[in-house]
Design a protein around this motif. Structure first.
Motif, PDB file in Angstrom:
ATOM      1  N   THR A  68       0.829  -1.208   0.000  1.00  0.00           N
ATOM      2  CA  THR A  68       0.000   0.000   0.000  1.00  0.00           C
ATOM      3  C   THR A  68       0.864   1.258   0.000  1.00  0.00           C
ATOM      4  O   THR A  68       0.586   2.214  -0.735  1.00  0.00           O
ATOM      5  N   THR A  69       1.921   1.252   0.800  1.00  0.00           N
ATOM      6  CA  THR A  69       2.811   2.410   0.876  1.00  0.00           C
ATOM      7  C   THR A  69       3.500   2.668  -0.464  1.00  0.00           C
ATOM      8  O   THR A  69       3.700   3.817  -0.871  1.00  0.00           O
ATOM      9  N   GLN A  70       3.857   1.595  -1.160  1.00  0.00           N
ATOM     10  CA  GLN A  70       4.578   1.706  -2.425  1.00  0.00           C
ATOM     11  C   GLN A  70       3.649   1.876  -3.630  1.00  0.00           C
ATOM     12  O   GLN A  70       4.117   1.909  -4.767  1.00  0.00           O
ATOM     13  N   TRP A  71       2.363   1.995  -3.384  1.00  0.00           N
ATOM     14  CA  TRP A  71       1.400   2.246  -4.464  1.00  0.00           C
ATOM     15  C   TRP A  71       1.232   3.763  -4.571  1.00  0.00           C
ATOM     16  O   TRP A  71       0.514   4.379  -3.812  1.00  0.00           O
ATOM     17  N   VAL A  72       1.919   4.376  -5.539  1.00  0.00           N
ATOM     18  CA  VAL A  72       2.016   5.836  -5.577  1.00  0.00           C
ATOM     19  C   VAL A  72       1.299   6.482  -6.758  1.00  0.00           C
ATOM     20  O   VAL A  72       1.321   7.699  -6.903  1.00  0.00           O
ATOM     21  N   LYS A  73       0.665   5.674  -7.623  1.00  0.00           N
ATOM     22  CA  LYS A  73      -0.178   6.232  -8.689  1.00  0.00           C
ATOM     23  C   LYS A  73      -1.423   5.364  -8.817  1.00  0.00           C
ATOM     24  O   LYS A  73      -1.502   4.291  -8.219  1.00  0.00           O
ATOM     25  N   LYS A 109      14.218  -5.671  -1.796  1.00  0.00           N
ATOM     26  CA  LYS A 109      12.902  -6.214  -2.145  1.00  0.00           C
ATOM     27  C   LYS A 109      12.305  -5.368  -3.264  1.00  0.00           C
ATOM     28  O   LYS A 109      12.265  -4.147  -3.165  1.00  0.00           O
ATOM     29  N   HIS A 110      11.850  -6.036  -4.320  1.00  0.00           N
ATOM     30  CA  HIS A 110      11.233  -5.344  -5.443  1.00  0.00           C
ATOM     31  C   HIS A 110      10.043  -6.142  -5.966  1.00  0.00           C
ATOM     32  O   HIS A 110       9.967  -7.362  -5.806  1.00  0.00           O
ATOM     33  N   TYR A 111       9.126  -5.418  -6.608  1.00  0.00           N
ATOM     34  CA  TYR A 111       7.928  -6.037  -7.179  1.00  0.00           C
ATOM     35  C   TYR A 111       8.144  -6.373  -8.649  1.00  0.00           C
ATOM     36  O   TYR A 111       8.977  -5.768  -9.330  1.00  0.00           O
ATOM     37  N   HIS A 112       7.378  -7.351  -9.123  1.00  0.00           N
ATOM     38  CA  HIS A 112       7.425  -7.746 -10.531  1.00  0.00           C
ATOM     39  C   HIS A 112       6.011  -8.053 -11.000  1.00  0.00           C
ATOM     40  O   HIS A 112       5.300  -8.858 -10.388  1.00  0.00           O
ATOM     41  N   GLY A 113       5.593  -7.400 -12.090  1.00  0.00           N
ATOM     42  CA  GLY A 113       4.272  -7.637 -12.635  1.00  0.00           C
ATOM     43  C   GLY A 113       4.332  -8.569 -13.831  1.00  0.00           C
ATOM     44  O   GLY A 113       5.208  -8.452 -14.683  1.00  0.00           O
ATOM     45  N   THR A 114       3.407  -9.516 -13.893  1.00  0.00           N
ATOM     46  CA  THR A 114       3.343 -10.443 -15.017  1.00  0.00           C
ATOM     47  C   THR A 114       1.906 -10.929 -15.162  1.00  0.00           C
ATOM     48  O   THR A 114       0.978 -10.377 -14.556  1.00  0.00           O
ATOM     49  N   PRO A 165      10.623  -0.868  -7.050  1.00  0.00           N
ATOM     50  CA  PRO A 165      10.239  -0.753  -5.647  1.00  0.00           C
ATOM     51  C   PRO A 165       8.778  -0.343  -5.463  1.00  0.00           C
ATOM     52  O   PRO A 165       8.204  -0.592  -4.408  1.00  0.00           O
ATOM     53  N   ASN A 166       8.177   0.268  -6.495  1.00  0.00           N
ATOM     54  CA  ASN A 166       6.792   0.725  -6.405  1.00  0.00           C
ATOM     55  C   ASN A 166       5.831  -0.325  -6.969  1.00  0.00           C
ATOM     56  O   ASN A 166       5.926  -0.700  -8.144  1.00  0.00           O
ATOM     57  N   SER A 167       4.912  -0.783  -6.144  1.00  0.00           N
ATOM     58  CA  SER A 167       3.925  -1.766  -6.589  1.00  0.00           C
ATOM     59  C   SER A 167       3.046  -1.212  -7.705  1.00  0.00           C
ATOM     60  O   SER A 167       2.679  -1.937  -8.636  1.00  0.00           O
ATOM     61  N   SER A 168       2.728   0.083  -7.644  1.00  0.00           N
ATOM     62  CA  SER A 168       1.861   0.682  -8.658  1.00  0.00           C
ATOM     63  C   SER A 168       2.520   0.718 -10.030  1.00  0.00           C
ATOM     64  O   SER A 168       1.841   0.599 -11.058  1.00  0.00           O
ATOM     65  N   LYS A 169       3.816   0.889 -10.084  1.00  0.00           N
ATOM     66  CA  LYS A 169       4.520   0.851 -11.375  1.00  0.00           C
ATOM     67  C   LYS A 169       4.413  -0.540 -11.988  1.00  0.00           C
ATOM     68  O   LYS A 169       4.157  -0.693 -13.194  1.00  0.00           O
ATOM     69  N   MET A 183       0.712  -9.976  -8.340  1.00  0.00           N
ATOM     70  CA  MET A 183       2.035  -9.388  -8.454  1.00  0.00           C
ATOM     71  C   MET A 183       3.004 -10.155  -7.546  1.00  0.00           C
ATOM     72  O   MET A 183       2.609 -10.634  -6.479  1.00  0.00           O
ATOM     73  N   LEU A 184       4.250 -10.260  -7.968  1.00  0.00           N
ATOM     74  CA  LEU A 184       5.262 -10.934  -7.158  1.00  0.00           C
ATOM     75  C   LEU A 184       6.080  -9.923  -6.367  1.00  0.00           C
ATOM     76  O   LEU A 184       6.435  -8.863  -6.883  1.00  0.00           O
ATOM     77  N   LEU A 185       6.387 -10.261  -5.132  1.00  0.00           N
ATOM     78  CA  LEU A 185       7.356  -9.519  -4.334  1.00  0.00           C
ATOM     79  C   LEU A 185       8.584 -10.416  -4.228  1.00  0.00           C
ATOM     80  O   LEU A 185       8.482 -11.564  -3.791  1.00  0.00           O
ATOM     81  N   CYS A 186       9.733  -9.903  -4.662  1.00  0.00           N
ATOM     82  CA  CYS A 186      10.928 -10.730  -4.786  1.00  0.00           C
ATOM     83  C   CYS A 186      12.099 -10.173  -3.985  1.00  0.00           C
ATOM     84  O   CYS A 186      12.181  -8.968  -3.738  1.00  0.00           O
ATOM     85  N   HIS A 187      13.003 -11.066  -3.619  1.00  0.00           N
ATOM     86  CA  HIS A 187      14.308 -10.664  -3.129  1.00  0.00           C
ATOM     87  C   HIS A 187      15.224 -10.540  -4.344  1.00  0.00           C
ATOM     88  O   HIS A 187      15.220 -11.412  -5.217  1.00  0.00           O
ATOM     89  N   VAL A 188      15.980  -9.469  -4.384  1.00  0.00           N
ATOM     90  CA  VAL A 188      16.853  -9.208  -5.524  1.00  0.00           C
ATOM     91  C   VAL A 188      18.286  -9.019  -5.037  1.00  0.00           C
ATOM     92  O   VAL A 188      18.549  -8.185  -4.165  1.00  0.00           O
ATOM     93  N   ALA A 189      19.184  -9.807  -5.609  1.00  0.00           N
ATOM     94  CA  ALA A 189      20.614  -9.648  -5.317  1.00  0.00           C
ATOM     95  C   ALA A 189      21.144  -8.541  -6.228  1.00  0.00           C
ATOM     96  O   ALA A 189      21.551  -8.801  -7.360  1.00  0.00           O
ATOM     97  N   THR A 190      21.105  -7.319  -5.751  1.00  0.00           N
ATOM     98  CA  THR A 190      21.451  -6.171  -6.595  1.00  0.00           C
ATOM     99  C   THR A 190      22.956  -6.064  -6.820  1.00  0.00           C
ATOM    100  O   THR A 190      23.399  -5.529  -7.830  1.00  0.00           O
TER     101      THR A 190
END
Length: 252
Positions: A68-73, A109-114, A165-169, A183-190
């Motif tokens: 919810t916090t990362q939903w910015v649009k 942590k980052h989101y991925h849409g598919t 990082p933004n779920s809305s994107k 939507m997936l929330l993933c761990h990312v080895a940056t």
């Protein structure tokens, strides 16, 4: 209820993730609480691949808050219907080994849409449809050969796995059935991030000395995004089902 003693004093142990179990989780070898009360419940969860989190569980509430916090649009933020924990021991081991090989062991942590092709709300388990992005990634991890196969996307930083990082994107890249999306929330080895603000569409990977490409908002981007070029850099952790009526935009 069981309690643990850490650096900050006494804290309550988390509840077992298996639905219906009210037992607390023991402390593991790294002095962190485990996810299940015992090996039996852990084994049951791993067989299922996707395990539903109960809405009153602290893990569910923490993920819901972040989403919810990362939903910015497209405000207001949508309602989360269900959250599933992804269990894939093989992919977890590959991810952890990859982390060890990085000189900079940063993890985010980052989101991925598919796309989702099945009704997870009803079946509550991963399907076998080869075109279902959510279940395919949960079962087998990310696959370079399937990049953009379900959802067309503009490859701003070349052919790679795009997360944000933004779920809305990431909503722009989802397709669902009926009135819901997943939507997936993933761990990312940056690792060591290559930061840029403008398009570099010819990239086949991060520049030498870097492990990922991070697009910073400003310039050509309205929102941050990160691109990974190796599947072992990403570990899917949660599948989030949410209801979002009247918005079906797919970015081109």
């Amino acid at each position: 209820k069981q309690q643990s003693i850490g650096q900050g004093g006494i804290s309550q142990l988390p509840q077992c993730l298996l639905p219906g179990c009210k037992l607390s989780c023991p402390i593991g070898g790294n002095r962190k609480a485990l996810e299940f009360c015992g090996n039996s419940h852990k084994s049951q969860a791993e067989v299922q691949v996707l395990l539903e989190l109960q809405s009153d569980h602290k893990r569910f509430q923490k993920i819901q808050k972040n989403f919810t916090t990362q939903w910015v649009k497209y405000l207001p933020a949508p309602q989360i219907v269900m959250i599933f924990k992804v269990f894939n021991s093989k992919q977890k081991n590959i991810f952890q080994q990859h982390m060890k090989n990085l000189s900079s062991k940063n993890k985010e942590k980052h989101y991925h849409g598919t796309i989702v092709k099945c009704d997870l709300r009803q079946q509550k388990k991963a399907c076998s449809d080869s075109k279902c992005g959510i279940c395919g990634i949960s079962r087998r991890g990310f696959d370079r050969s399937l990049i953009a196969s379900n959802i067309p996307r503009y490859t701003r930083f070349g052919k790679g796995f795009y997360l944000a990082p933004n779920s809305s994107k990431c909503h722009d890249y989802t397709q669902g059935i009926v009135d819901y999306r997943v939507m997936l929330l993933c761990h990312v080895a940056t690792g060591n991030k290559y930061i840029c603000k403008n398009d570099q569409t010819t990239l086949a990977g991060p520049p030498q000395g870097y492990d990922s490409v991070y697009g910073l908002k400003g310039g050509a981007l309205n929102y941050d995004e990160i691109v990974l070029y190796q599947s072992e850099s990403i570990l899917p952790k949660y599948a989030i089902i949410y209801q979002r009526q009247n918005i079906q935009k797919i970015a081109k």
